[in-house]
Design a protein around this motif. Structure first.
Motif, mmCIF file in Angstrom:
data_model
loop_
_atom_site.group_PDB
_atom_site.id
_atom_site.type_symbol
_atom_site.label_atom_id
_atom_site.label_comp_id
_atom_site.label_asym_id
_atom_site.label_seq_id
_atom_site.Cartn_x
_atom_site.Cartn_y
_atom_site.Cartn_z
ATOM 1 N N SER A 1 0.835 -1.207 0.000
ATOM 2 C CA SER A 1 0.000 0.000 0.000
ATOM 3 C C SER A 1 0.866 1.252 0.000
ATOM 4 O O SER A 1 1.792 1.382 0.799
ATOM 5 N N GLY A 2 0.517 2.161 -0.883
ATOM 6 C CA GLY A 2 1.245 3.407 -0.986
ATOM 7 C C GLY A 2 0.600 4.514 -0.178
ATOM 8 O O GLY A 2 -0.549 4.403 0.270
ATOM 9 N N VAL A 3 1.344 5.577 0.012
ATOM 10 C CA VAL A 3 0.827 6.775 0.670
ATOM 11 C C VAL A 3 -0.316 7.314 -0.185
ATOM 12 O O VAL A 3 -0.143 7.524 -1.387
ATOM 13 N N PRO A 4 -1.496 7.500 0.408
ATOM 14 C CA PRO A 4 -2.626 7.999 -0.385
ATOM 15 C C PRO A 4 -2.379 9.410 -0.890
ATOM 16 O O PRO A 4 -1.755 10.224 -0.215
ATOM 17 N N SER A 5 -2.859 9.697 -2.081
ATOM 18 C CA SER A 5 -2.706 11.041 -2.630
ATOM 19 C C SER A 5 -3.844 11.931 -2.139
ATOM 20 O O SER A 5 -4.887 11.453 -1.712
#
Length: 78
Positions: free
Chosen positions: A59-63
């Protein structure tokens, strides 16, 4: 840039949207346990913003957010 706050120790670091949370944690000196590194084993589960549980390895940092709070909790079985 997004401010990431790792609880319970309030470790704060800046991150780019899309950057993997596991990589952000490592850069900040925060340890998140891992297993498969593919999201299947759920060893790296963390809670973001007081609700959703995600696997930090995929999971990536949400934009679109100025700040994200990541609550680290550890499964004693792992």
């Amino acid at each position: 840039m997004t401010k990431i706050v790792f609880l319970p120790d309030n470790v704060t670091v800046e991150a780019e949207p899309g950057e993997l949370l596991l990589d952000v944690a490592k850069r900040a000196g925060v340890s998140i346990p891992t297993g498969c590194l593919m999201g299947s084993c759920h060893a790296c589960e963390v809670e973001i913003d007081g609700g959703e549980t995600i696997c930090a390895c995929i999971s990536g940092v949400p934009s679109g957010k100025k700040q994200v709070t990541v609550n680290l909790y550890f499964d004693p079985i792992w």
